[in-house]
Write a protein that holds these residues in place. Structure first.
Motif, mmCIF file in Angstrom:
data_model
loop_
_atom_site.group_PDB
_atom_site.id
_atom_site.type_symbol
_atom_site.label_atom_id
_atom_site.label_comp_id
_atom_site.label_asym_id
_atom_site.label_seq_id
_atom_site.Cartn_x
_atom_site.Cartn_y
_atom_site.Cartn_z
ATOM 1 N N LEU A 174 -9.251 -6.470 2.659
ATOM 2 C CA LEU A 174 -10.103 -5.302 2.894
ATOM 3 C C LEU A 174 -9.337 -4.059 3.334
ATOM 4 N N GLU A 175 -8.021 -4.131 3.456
ATOM 5 C CA GLU A 175 -7.228 -2.946 3.758
ATOM 6 C C GLU A 175 -6.943 -2.167 2.480
ATOM 7 N N ARG A 176 -6.351 -0.984 2.627
ATOM 8 C CA ARG A 176 -6.026 -0.165 1.465
ATOM 9 C C ARG A 176 -4.583 0.304 1.527
ATOM 10 N N ALA A 177 -4.032 0.578 0.352
ATOM 11 C CA ALA A 177 -2.699 1.160 0.226
ATOM 12 C C ALA A 177 -2.829 2.499 -0.486
ATOM 13 N N VAL A 178 -1.929 3.429 -0.158
ATOM 14 C CA VAL A 178 -1.911 4.749 -0.786
ATOM 15 C C VAL A 178 -0.525 4.974 -1.376
ATOM 16 N N PHE A 179 -0.462 5.125 -2.699
ATOM 17 C CA PHE A 179 0.789 5.394 -3.400
ATOM 18 C C PHE A 179 0.793 6.846 -3.872
ATOM 19 N N THR A 180 1.892 7.550 -3.604
ATOM 20 C CA THR A 180 2.002 8.970 -3.941
ATOM 21 C C THR A 180 2.784 9.157 -5.237
ATOM 22 N N TYR A 181 2.226 9.997 -6.135
ATOM 23 C CA TYR A 181 2.876 10.313 -7.410
ATOM 24 C C TYR A 181 2.891 11.826 -7.617
ATOM 25 N N THR A 182 3.835 12.281 -8.440
ATOM 26 C CA THR A 182 3.922 13.686 -8.821
ATOM 27 C C THR A 182 3.747 13.810 -10.324
ATOM 28 N N VAL A 183 2.825 14.680 -10.719
ATOM 29 C CA VAL A 183 2.561 14.939 -12.132
ATOM 30 C C VAL A 183 3.090 16.339 -12.449
ATOM 31 N N VAL A 184 3.928 16.457 -13.492
ATOM 32 C CA VAL A 184 4.548 17.729 -13.853
ATOM 33 C C VAL A 184 4.242 18.041 -15.317
ATOM 34 N N ASN A 185 3.860 19.282 -15.570
ATOM 35 C CA ASN A 185 3.697 19.762 -16.944
ATOM 36 C C ASN A 185 5.078 20.130 -17.477
ATOM 37 N N VAL A 189 -5.065 5.265 -4.744
ATOM 38 C CA VAL A 189 -5.586 4.526 -3.593
ATOM 39 C C VAL A 189 -6.056 3.160 -4.075
ATOM 40 N N VAL A 190 -5.501 2.113 -3.469
ATOM 41 C CA VAL A 190 -5.805 0.737 -3.862
ATOM 42 C C VAL A 190 -6.464 0.039 -2.680
ATOM 43 N N THR A 191 -7.700 -0.438 -2.872
ATOM 44 C CA THR A 191 -8.448 -1.094 -1.795
ATOM 45 C C THR A 191 -8.626 -2.567 -2.115
ATOM 46 N N ALA A 249 8.490 -5.655 -13.529
ATOM 47 C CA ALA A 249 9.704 -6.341 -13.065
ATOM 48 C C ALA A 249 10.323 -5.649 -11.857
ATOM 49 N N GLN A 250 10.198 -4.309 -11.791
ATOM 50 C CA GLN A 250 10.755 -3.530 -10.680
ATOM 51 C C GLN A 250 9.749 -2.473 -10.241
ATOM 52 N N PRO A 251 8.745 -2.874 -9.458
ATOM 53 C CA PRO A 251 7.752 -1.894 -8.989
ATOM 54 C C PRO A 251 8.421 -0.831 -8.125
ATOM 55 N N VAL A 252 7.976 0.422 -8.287
ATOM 56 C CA VAL A 252 8.624 1.525 -7.581
ATOM 57 C C VAL A 252 8.134 1.646 -6.141
ATOM 58 N N GLN A 253 6.883 1.268 -5.871
ATOM 59 C CA GLN A 253 6.324 1.316 -4.521
ATOM 60 C C GLN A 253 5.622 -0.013 -4.252
ATOM 61 N N SER A 254 5.564 -0.406 -2.992
ATOM 62 C CA SER A 254 4.919 -1.671 -2.657
ATOM 63 C C SER A 254 4.224 -1.553 -1.303
ATOM 64 N N ALA A 255 3.216 -2.374 -1.115
ATOM 65 C CA ALA A 255 2.487 -2.415 0.154
ATOM 66 C C ALA A 255 2.000 -3.839 0.394
ATOM 67 N N THR A 256 2.135 -4.292 1.619
ATOM 68 C CA THR A 256 1.616 -5.594 2.030
ATOM 69 C C THR A 256 0.358 -5.367 2.852
ATOM 70 N N LEU A 257 -0.751 -5.937 2.402
ATOM 71 C CA LEU A 257 -2.052 -5.671 2.995
ATOM 72 C C LEU A 257 -2.673 -6.947 3.544
ATOM 73 N N LEU A 258 -3.611 -6.744 4.455
ATOM 74 C CA LEU A 258 -4.552 -7.778 4.831
ATOM 75 C C LEU A 258 -5.818 -7.580 3.995
#
Length: 300
Positions: free
Chosen positions: A82-93, A151-153, A71-80
């Motif tokens: 065959l293009e790719r999007a790169v979403f950055t995340y942080t993983v913490v112990n 990475v989303v292609t 319902a509320q995506p935190v990151q978004s990308a508009t692609l053509l």
């Protein structure tokens, strides 16, 4: 009658104000004491309780941020396509013991199914580099964190995909799965190029106007467009660029002497001219015009 005065206190080996979890295996020692006045001697005295020893157990906990939902995506990308999007995340112990945390990409909803990869961002630049590995888990000490890339292609298909980076403890416990981002793949541009000379036949000492046009006949907006005309063939036929004659209806003009290095300042001699635009909307066009002078042979 004299009564002893008592003051009770607890001796703890660890402060309760510490925010981080106590490391697994830590021994916490708790012992109570009582201070009082001896009624017969009226002298202060202390008595100690038995010692209580507690060993902190291992707790596995992981946090993946930023958070998002379908319902509320935190990151978004508009692609053509065959293009790719790169979403950055942080993983913490967020636990108290070193753990290997499984990571996986999942699609939560959408009309298309793009390819996904999870990559460890070793240098923290937000882009997948050649030396950075595809990972299925990250091993972290307590409070340690790692930056990872989802990475989303896109394929040739158009539509939406809601993708999620999921982290957990081994066995799927303490699952963090509210990290949804979205990619939207739209229709592609369709670019065509046309070149004309006016007049097409010139005599020595006369000029011709060169017009180079690219148009977007597709339904989608393009990325950057660079419309280039290298003048090697025209120069070989006896034509030379007329200084100051280049014009464009949009974008930035650039010139070259060698076909490799380009400059917004007109060079001398000019052996190529181009125009750059950030994007080209459906139905829009870029038109580049310049003049060339016939100094040798008689036609183009």
């Amino acid at each position: 009658m004299n009564r002893p005065l008592l003051a009770l206190s607890a001796l703890l080996a660890l402060s309760a104000t510490t925010q981080a979890l106590t490391p697994a295996g830590t021994e916490i020692i708790n012992q109570a004491s009582a201070d009082y006045v001896e009624p017969t001697t009226q002298q202060p005295a202390t008595t100690m309780s038995n010692v209580i020893r507690t060993v902190v157990q291992a707790v596995c906990s992981v946090s993946v941020t930023p958070d998002g939902t379908v319902a509320q995506p935190v990151q978004s990308a508009t692609l053509l396509p065959l293009e790719r999007a790169v979403f950055t995340y942080t993983v913490v112990n967020t636990g108290n013991t070193t753990e290997a945390f499984p990571l996986s990409a999942a699609q939560e909803a959408g009309t298309i199914s793009p390819a996904t990869q999870v990559i460890r961002d070793l240098n923290g630049n937000g882009q997948p580099d050649a030396n950075e590995p595809v990972v299925t888990s990250v091993t972290l000490a307590p409070e340690e964190q790692a930056q990872v890339l989802l990475v989303v292609t896109a394929s040739a298909a158009q539509g939406d995909a809601f993708v999620n980076l999921i982290g957990s403890c081994a066995g799927g416990e303490a699952r963090d799965a509210n990290n949804v981002s979205v990619v939207r793949v739209g229709p592609p541009p369709v670019l065509g190029v046309q070149k004309t000379f006016s007049p097409a036949l010139v005599r020595p000492g006369t000029e011709t106007t060169v017009t180079v046009t690219t148009s977007n006949a597709g339904q989608g907006e393009s990325r950057e467009v660079v419309l280039t005309d290298l003048l090697t063939e025209q120069i070989a036929r006896g034509l030379t660029f007329v200084p100051g004659s280049a014009r464009t209806n949009v974008g930035t003009l650039e010139y070259t002497q060698d076909g490799v290095t380009w400059s917004a300042t007109e060079t001398a001699p000019v052996r190529g001219v181009r125009v750059r635009v950030p994007s080209l909307a459906p139905g829009a066009n870029v038109q580049l015009t310049f003049r060339m002078l016939e100094i040798g042979r008689a036609h183009v």
